[in-house]
Design an enzyme around this catalytic site. Structure first.
Site, PDB file in Angstrom:
ATOM      1  N   HIS A 166     -13.305  -8.555 -14.616  1.00 35.51           N
ATOM      2  CA  HIS A 166     -14.488  -8.116 -13.979  1.00 35.51           C
ATOM      3  C   HIS A 166     -14.422  -6.835 -13.075  1.00 35.51           C
ATOM      4  CE1 HIS A 166     -17.757  -9.434 -10.972  1.00 35.51           C
ATOM      5  NE2 HIS A 166     -17.276  -8.522 -10.207  1.00 35.51           N
ATOM      6  N   GLU A 167     -13.264  -6.674 -12.715  1.00 29.77           N
ATOM      7  CA  GLU A 167     -12.781  -5.239 -11.970  1.00 29.77           C
ATOM      8  C   GLU A 167     -12.885  -4.077 -13.036  1.00 29.77           C
ATOM      9  OE1 GLU A 167     -12.769  -4.807  -8.966  1.00 29.77           O
ATOM     10  OE2 GLU A 167     -12.865  -7.047  -8.743  1.00 29.77           O
ATOM     11  N   HIS A 170     -16.598  -3.328 -13.498  1.00 29.68           N
ATOM     12  CA  HIS A 170     -17.118  -2.328 -12.539  1.00 29.68           C
ATOM     13  C   HIS A 170     -16.757  -0.855 -13.004  1.00 29.68           C
ATOM     14  CE1 HIS A 170     -19.084  -4.900  -9.795  1.00 29.68           C
ATOM     15  NE2 HIS A 170     -17.798  -5.581  -9.249  1.00 29.68           N
ATOM     16  N   GLU A 231     -23.290  -6.857  -9.820  1.00 30.04           N
ATOM     17  CA  GLU A 231     -22.270  -8.030  -9.746  1.00 30.04           C
ATOM     18  C   GLU A 231     -22.623  -8.834 -11.241  1.00 30.04           C
ATOM     19  OE1 GLU A 231     -19.554  -8.647  -8.377  1.00 30.04           O
ATOM     20  OE2 GLU A 231     -19.804  -7.402  -6.692  1.00 30.04           O
ATOM     21  N   ASP A 235     -20.093  -9.461 -14.067  1.00 32.48           N
ATOM     22  CA  ASP A 235     -19.781 -10.739 -14.783  1.00 32.48           C
ATOM     23  C   ASP A 235     -19.906 -11.009 -16.314  1.00 32.48           C
ATOM     24  OD1 ASP A 235     -19.095 -11.601 -12.204  1.00 32.48           O
ATOM     25  OD2 ASP A 235     -20.992 -12.687 -11.931  1.00 32.48           O
TER      26      ASP A 235
END
Length: 549
Positions: A166-167, A170, A231, A235
């Site tokens: 997930h990070e 980003h 977000e 995901d």
């Protein structure tokens, strides 16, 4: 010098005590400023009222902050925090996190999420933070901070990898750059300065809170909060990366559910990840739905034995539990815990390993060795692939314990067993342990020969990883032992620079030029390298000053 105005401003601002900030670490505060969305307060409410629109990657907004500029910003932030004592370099846990991270990077490249320009510009470097709270965050330039508390609370490698994926997403989706890019060049540079100031001031919790709620910080947070669209995108992309890397994609859904349940039962500030990445029923439902639709798990890591991955995670989670809080009261609490009667053999090994580490850190080597013997006994019940992992980790634990008890010969024997159990003499955990053993050995011909051998291997290590401050520090000590003072000074300067202290590194090189006025041929070459490095550090210093002006 850039930090002084921020500190003065922090002292003038009123202090606040907010439930959203209570118990949050300074690292979570930094993450929230860069990426987060606090669960309470007017800023978060304003964000929900006006969702951010995602600019296309080709828009002028994204071009204002190129991958190279984003990396410069990330490097500047990392230079500000590297010397923080809570930035941890534990070779074993770091190696484990990097193993997970490398697999995700490979998957991101295969899926086309990481293009050539982004790949070459970014650092793609995870680092560990000594903090009990459950958190992870991305910084500009591909730096990923991972709290030891997150590793300790996850049950499987799949859950931990889902957070990292997930990070990573980003970063790959340019969320950070796209938000910062909406501001002028001056603005994003001042953000880096402000973050560094918060880190410096955060030893004083009230000053940190004041900075967050002060006018400039509120403006920055409003501009940097991840939107719900971002977000969801992280995901979705992270799920694909996780699947491509060969992990069980159910790990993302189970991680979400575990975080939600844990926060409901214990909302004491231990889960800052939920503030910077607030969970919604929609996100959890989407994760569950994706698991149901996922059929193909073939990826670059799919061939790795599942048992090996499970063993590494169980032992590194146990190690993180000890390292995340080394206060005597916390170590005593760990010593008093026992494995449940229904525990699996791997859980029993991990429990005894925890006891061994807690006793070791608590200054009780005999108790540590007794726990180590129990861990070895429990390891006999493990499948072969898990037993190999366990024995390597336990032998390295014994080597560390023997060194603390001033038994370098016994430590060397334990290290040899760790290598025979599946390690490598040139793997970073074994190599750094070999360097410590060489420095602790009694004087003599054998010590010098061993030190020379280890020094050459460490030199290869820093050639591969020039920012390895721990390796440079050990190398400096070895060269000093081997009567090579110029190489020792060069290694010391590199170590200081890797920790972000460019003035300190420059000062050491300048001192060497004065000290060694009549060098031999080998020293002339080394001094020339040092001069080149010093010029690079001075250029970086000037660039930082120009950015901050």
């Amino acid at each position: 010098m850039l930090m002084r105005p921020l500190r003065r401003a922090a002292r003038r601002l009123p202090s606040y005590r907010s439930p959203a900030l209570h118990g949050a670490s300074r690292h979570a505060i930094v993450a929230a400023l860069l990426l987060g969305s606090w669960a309470a307060g007017p800023v978060a409410q304003a964000q929900e009222a006006t969702p951010n629109a995602l600019p296309a990657l080709g828009d002028a907004v994204s071009q204002e902050l190129s991958p190279v500029a984003e990396r410069r910003l990330g490097d500047r932030i990392m230079r500000s925090i590297r010397r923080d004592p809570d930035i941890v370099d534990d070779p074993l846990v770091q190696a484990y996190i990097e193993q997970l991270w490398r697999g995700l990077l490979v998957a991101g490249r295969l899926r086309g999420e990481i293009g050539p320009e982004l790949d070459s510009a970014h650092a793609w470097t995870p680092f560990l933070i000594r903090d009990r709270s459950v958190n992870a965050f991305a910084l500009p330039g591909g730096y990923i901070g991972v709290h030891l508390g997150l590793i300790a609370m996850t049950n499987t490698a799949d859950e931990l990898a889902s957070v990292l994926a997930h990070e990573l997403s980003h970063v790959t989706q340019r969320h950070i750059a796209r938000m910062i890019g909406q501001q002028s060049r001056t603005s994003w540079v001042s953000i880096a300065t402000m973050i560094a100031g918060i880190l410096a001031a955060s030893r004083n919790a009230q000053a940190a809170q004041a900075l967050i709620y002060g006018g400039q910080a509120v403006t920055a947070q409003t501009q940097l909060n991840f939107s719900r669209d971002m977000e969801r995108e992280a995901d979705r992309v992270g799920f694909g990366v996780l699947a491509q890397a060969g992990y069980d994609v159910a790990g993302m859904a189970s991680m979400f559910e575990m975080l939600q349940q844990a926060s409901r039962l214990n909302d004491d500030g231990s889960y800052p990840y939920l503030r910077t990445h607030p969970l919604t029923s929609e996100r959890i439902g989407d994760a569950r739905a994706r698991v149901g639709l996922a059929h193909d798990r073939a990826g670059p890591l799919a061939s790795r034995p599942e048992g090996e991955r499970a063993a590494w995670h169980a032992l590194m989670a146990a190690r993180s539990r000890v390292l995340m809080d080394t206060r005597s009261v916390a170590l005593q609490a760990l010593l008093q815990q026992e494995a449940a009667p229904t525990a699996t053999p791997m859980q029993r090994v991990a429990r005894h390993y925890t006891t061994m580490l807690a006793a070791q850190r608590g200054g009780a080597p005999s108790q540590a060795m007794a726990a180590l013997a129990q861990a070895r006994d429990a390891a006999r019940a493990l499948p072969a692939v898990q037993q190999q992992v366990a024995l390597r980790v336990l032998d390295l634990g014994e080597a560390e314990n023997r060194l603390r008890d001033r038994q370098p010969a016994a430590a060397a024997e334990a290290l040899s067993r760790a290598i025979a159990a599946g390690g490598s003499a040139d793997a970073r955990p074994e190599l750094l342990m070999a360097a410590q053993i060489a420095l602790a050995a009694p004087p003599g011909v054998a010590r010098r020969a061993n030190a020379e051998q280890v020094a050459e291997r460490l030199q290869s290590q820093v050639s591969r990883q020039p920012d390895d401050a721990t390796a440079w520090t050990l190398l400096a000590s070895l060269w000093a032992e081997l009567d090579q003072p110029v190489r020792a000074v060069r290694a010391e300067a590199e170590a200081v620079a890797a920790l972000g202290d460019l003035p300190g590194a420059i000062e050491r090189v300048q001192g060497a030029r004065t000290r060694f006025r009549q060098p031999d041929a080998a020293e002339v070459i080394e001094l020339s390298v040092m001069d080149a490095r010093m010029k690079a550090w001075m250029r970086q210093q000037r660039a930082d000053l120009q950015d901050g002006s």
